[in-house]
Enzyme design. Structure first.
Site: not given
Length: 432
Positions: A15, A387
């Site tokens: 900002t 896996d």
């Protein structure tokens, strides 16, 4: 639901005041921010026409946004989402924000090509979000913009806004709104603390881990991106990084940045490290081991290890054990963990992909090291089964890197310097 935005990740929400009172050039902070490049430039820049800008300067601030985006917006490498005023309980404030949105988005003023959306603060319940969305739609219709082309982000600064996140997924996609334009859900812990009437002994902010979790969950459910609020102690770099690490475990990979220095930290922190490291749990304190000639050495005094014949005495804090070699290895495995580097993650993914393509559903990937505690060296090794589920989970940091690489070409040189050209090239293509 159809995502309207292309970014999958936002690391930095920076900002900047839009107008400074008493300055010859009231837009000087905007001009400085517009010139940021590389790791100092945020993913999302927020010219802040709300809290960061005095009420008397906000009309000038809106004009400054227009002028700076028209002049310098083409070269800014991130997205631009100004914050306008809004309040769930004040129609007058909402109308002022709406007028500024109309002005900033007007194609005749020259900023629209470099404008990605707006940030709406102080929202309340889901009906208030829909009011803001309707103003966006009116702005788009007034200026012949594509409906839904302006992204909407909100600051979660109230209990009502926190509860509204649970309803957002059900409201998005209905024909009576354009809430699919939603982009960022940003925590605003200061005003949230005020709204919750919370008190701490020191007067400091509570940690609000529940809010950060709920914002991350709400963003995940609605296809948005979660961003944590500002970390006010801009000198506390370690604390800022600890906050980001804690957030990342919740799935919140973005954070508010108040300075270009914080932007650099926040742009870098979520990325995998350039080198792997072994960590040791030293009586409740996690310590990074020092690598010396391929051996990982513990130099502290919370753990001691001695060897006598075939037996070892391991002391951790006040707990002392006499162990044989196998038992010692098991104890050390329980005390150590490995932080993989970018190269490690890419290696593991490539190894699994090759095995999967060859018809193997799961493989074991070994990680080994030699530890040195008080001059006693011991070899340890861990096996992790990979896996498809493990592979998909491991892809998150790589997907983040690929999103950065695609949307921030101004950071390519920084990434190559951090990782090497070869690792960057492999990381950019693995998993695709």
């Amino acid at each position: 639901m159809q995502r309207r935005h292309t970014r999958k990740f936002v690391r930095t929400f920076f900002t900047t005041p839009t107008a400074l009172e008493g300055e010859e050039d009231s837009a000087k902070m905007l001009n400085r921010a517009a010139d940021l490049r590389g790791m100092e430039a945020p993913d999302v820049w927020v010219p802040d026409n709300e809290d960061a800008t005095a009420p008397s300067m906000r009309d000038e601030g809106a004009q400054n946004i227009i002028d700076v985006l028209a002049e310098k917006g083409d070269g800014f490498p991130g997205e631009v989402h100004p914050r306008v005023v809004w309040h769930r309980d004040s129609p007058t404030t909402r109308h002022q924000g709406f007028k500024h949105m109309l002005e900033i988005a007007d194609p005749d003023n020259g900023a629209i090509d470099n404008l990605d959306g707006f940030v709406i603060p102080e929202v309340g319940g889901i009906d208030d979000w829909k009011k803001a969305d309707e103003f966006f739609t009116i702005v788009e219709h007034e200026h012949d913009l594509e409906e839904g082309s302006l992204a909407m982000s909100v600051i979660i600064e109230s209990g009502a806004a926190e509860l509204a996140m649970r309803k957002l997924r059900d409201e998005m996609g209905k024909p009576d709104n354009n809430l699919e334009r939603m982009f960022l859900l940003v925590d605003g812990e200061v005003d949230y603390t005020k709204d919750m009437r919370a008190i701490t002994p020191t007067g400091g902010l509570p940690e609000w881990p529940e809010l950060r979790h709920n914002t991350s969950r709400g963003a995940s459910a609605a296809g948005c991106i979660a961003v944590d609020g500002p970390y006010d102690d801009i000198r506390d770099v370690d604390g800022y990084n600890e906050r980001m690490t804690d957030n990342q475990a919740k799935g919140m990979l973005g954070i508010w940045s108040l300075t270009p220095g914080q932007v650099v930290e926040a742009n870098t922190n979520p990325l995998p490290p350039a080198t792997g490291s072994w960590l040791l749990d030293a009586d409740g304190r996690e310590v990074e081991l020092t690598e010396e000639d391929g051996v990982f050495v513990y130099n502290g005094d919370r753990i001691s290890l001695t060897e006598e014949g075939d037996e070892y005495t391991l002391a951790v804090g006040g707990d002392e054990q006499t162990l044989d070699e196998d038992e010692l290895v098991d104890e050390l495995l329980g005390l150590t963990s490995y932080v993989p580097s970018m190269d490690d993650i890419v290696d593991s993914m490539e190894e699994f992909e090759a095995a999967r393509d060859a018809g193997t559903g799961a493989i074991a990937i070994t990680r080994s090291a030699t530890l040195d505690i008080d001059g006693v060296e011991m070899d340890i090794a861990t096996d992790r089964m990979w896996d498809e589920a493990t592979y998909q989970a491991a892809k998150t940091p790589i997907t983040l890197f690929q999103d950065v690489y695609e949307h921030r070409p101004d950071q390519h040189d920084d990434l190559a310097e951090l990782y090497s050209e070869d690792v960057v090239e492999r990381a950019a293509s693995v998993g695709n």
